[in-house]
Design an enzyme around this catalytic site. Sequence first.
Site, short mmCIF file in Angstrom:
data_model
loop_
_atom_site.label_atom_id
_atom_site.label_comp_id
_atom_site.label_asym_id
_atom_site.label_seq_id
_atom_site.Cartn_x
_atom_site.Cartn_y
_atom_site.Cartn_z
N ARG A 109 0.82 -1.45 0.04
CA ARG A 109 0.08 -0.05 0.04
C ARG A 109 0.87 1.20 0.03
O ARG A 109 2.14 1.31 0.60
CB ARG A 109 -0.82 0.08 1.24
CG ARG A 109 -1.96 0.99 1.38
CD ARG A 109 -3.03 1.00 0.49
NE ARG A 109 -3.82 1.91 0.84
CZ ARG A 109 -5.19 2.15 0.08
NH1 ARG A 109 -4.97 1.90 -1.22
NH2 ARG A 109 -6.01 2.95 0.49
N THR A 383 -8.39 0.91 -9.58
CA THR A 383 -8.25 -0.35 -8.74
C THR A 383 -8.36 -1.48 -10.00
O THR A 383 -9.17 -1.39 -10.78
CB THR A 383 -9.00 -0.70 -7.66
OG1 THR A 383 -8.98 0.64 -6.87
CG2 THR A 383 -8.78 -1.60 -6.91
N ASN A 403 -5.96 4.21 -7.12
CA ASN A 403 -7.31 4.94 -6.64
C ASN A 403 -8.14 5.50 -7.43
O ASN A 403 -9.12 4.75 -8.13
CB ASN A 403 -6.84 6.03 -5.40
CG ASN A 403 -8.11 6.43 -4.81
OD1 ASN A 403 -9.11 5.47 -4.58
ND2 ASN A 403 -8.09 7.60 -4.09
N SER A 454 -7.65 1.09 3.27
CA SER A 454 -8.28 0.65 1.89
C SER A 454 -9.32 -0.34 2.34
O SER A 454 -9.66 -0.94 2.96
CB SER A 454 -6.94 -0.10 1.17
OG SER A 454 -7.43 -0.74 0.18
N GLY A 475 -13.32 -1.28 -7.10
CA GLY A 475 -14.78 -0.79 -6.73
C GLY A 475 -14.85 0.22 -5.62
O GLY A 475 -15.86 0.43 -4.90
N GLY A 476 -13.68 0.84 -4.85
CA GLY A 476 -13.70 1.60 -3.83
C GLY A 476 -14.35 0.80 -2.58
O GLY A 476 -14.26 -0.41 -2.46
O1 DON Z 1 -7.75 1.43 -1.72
C1 DON Z 1 -9.01 1.73 -1.74
O2 DON Z 1 -9.92 1.25 -1.08
C2 DON Z 1 -9.29 2.56 -2.97
N1 DON Z 1 -8.23 3.17 -3.15
C3 DON Z 1 -9.76 1.53 -4.12
C4 DON Z 1 -10.09 2.32 -5.62
C5 DON Z 1 -11.08 1.42 -6.37
O3 DON Z 1 -11.12 0.34 -5.98
C6 DON Z 1 -11.13 2.36 -7.36
N2 DON Z 1 -11.73 1.49 -8.66
N3 DON Z 1 -12.85 1.17 -9.06
#
Ligand code: DON
Length: 570
Positions: A109, A383, A403, A454, A475-476
Amino acid sequence: MFLKNVFSASSLLLVLFFPSLIIAQSKINPYQYTIQKKIECTNGAVVSAHPLASKVGANILKEGGNALDAAIATQLALAVVYPAAGNIGGGGFMIARLANGKNLALDFREKAPAKSTRDMYLDAKGNAQTDLSQNGTLSSGVPGTIAGLFEELKYAKLPFKKLIQPAIDLAEKGFTISAGEANDLNENQDFFKKYNTLTPIFVKATPWKAGDTLIQKDLAKTLMLIRDNGANGFYEGETADLIIGEMKRSNGIINYDDLKNYKAIEREAVVFNYKMDYTIITMPLPASGGVLLPQMMKMIEDQPLSTYGFESVNAVHLMTEVERLSYADRAKYLGDRDFFKVPVKFLTSTSYVFERMKLYDPSKAGNSKDIGSGNVPAEHEETTHLDVYDKYGNAVSITTTLNGGYGSGTVIGKAGFLINNEMDDFSVKPGVPNMYGAVGGEANSIAPGKRMLSSMTPTIVLKNNKPYLVVGTPGGTTITTSVFQTLVDIIDFDMSAEDAVNKPKFHHQWLPDEIFVEKDFPMSVRTELEKMGYKITEREQIGRTEVIKIVNGKITAVGDKRGDDTAEGY
Ligand code: DON
């Protein structure tokens, strides 16, 4: 609030002929390739967000590499063919289950630079300036991907030079882009123009279209430096000079020491049992899945979910309430354990989880105003995902990110790679939502050297102690709930891997207090849930889940329909 669609185009056939330029690795033509959503095979499989990356990985398996070799080659290829998320300027996490029974949890990370401060994104009046935490080089954490790759290499078999060469060839000779990729590049032209000091290759006078060739000479050169000098080819020397040069031309604060001192960390994997036969292996903090997944799975374990059935009102209600309870704890308690004392053991204990479930009322929707985070006793204080399984029995699950789509938008001048905007995953101010709507507090505040919280949840499930599922998604904040749903769909609803990946998903994250559903989520269920008191909000796609399922030596790999994701194997 959520990241806009990245590569939403569905499958397509790319037909452009440059047959003379075949990349070093045999049998891959980067100018003509097809998307393959599913493969059934017995030797090994790779599933990732891009057909060329999956092919690169599968060829490494065929040439005798193990799952780690294939994962490294796939990750590097993604950094070239999937610039929106595949990366060398970001970070991520890996979970692996080795054939000898060892579990690996690798944390690469990003970290907050030494010059970062708790309130660095607040203006003089104390207002959060999320444009700064989300765009340009001030939003960048110190990248971890390359350090991670070299940690992975310790468990690989083939020389690094062989694993990186396909990526170098793809960058140097180019590859044909899909309609989805062209569309994403076109949509981001203003973003690139605004946040770059030197015009990057992605900026083009006329719109990109399907079939165009994307050549990335600067990136090829950076990859060659890494090939020839190892991790130092990135964290020191010419590449470090280019990164620091970019920081100086913009408002970035990453310095030479930040780069030189970056270390990937091997952590202890989170391992817990689910029902009689299953063992779930997932990533610990700063990946929140390591707390939320055990919480959510334990909360549903003794509930009659399979009787309720997939997409039934009762099942969606139960899973939503469980998500609400867990995400409320995420906001208060979760952050980098090296900086903040997180009561992980307490939060994932059966007694605490059962206590929390007393707030679940099977007859009506909960309310995030009344249901906050649990009480912990004072003494405790963009991601992309890829899966690999090989013929030796090694399984690898990696989620890696910049991100947002294309990260900070800044391509490091002359080095040809995008740098992340991961600093936005910190809580820039208590209660101020990040780009995924997640709120946080002290546990996830900014401090030099700290890793931002994360949602990434690379996961492996064992059945009767043998690899059964390899799962993950981007997917955040929806990542953890998508992994949760995928496990429930396959284990409790007895669904095929294909359906678990592709059927509509839903998501609740405590705040905002609403259930997000994909467009194809059934109207009748929405109406029933609304009658129970839920607010339902339709949104764009939720994640791009990849699954490999292994049953009696038969491997099924499935790439999500939501993008160009491709499964390869043999
Ligand atoms: O680490 C995390 O939770 C975020 N930075 C992930 C970002 C993400 O999944 C973007 N994609 N769709």
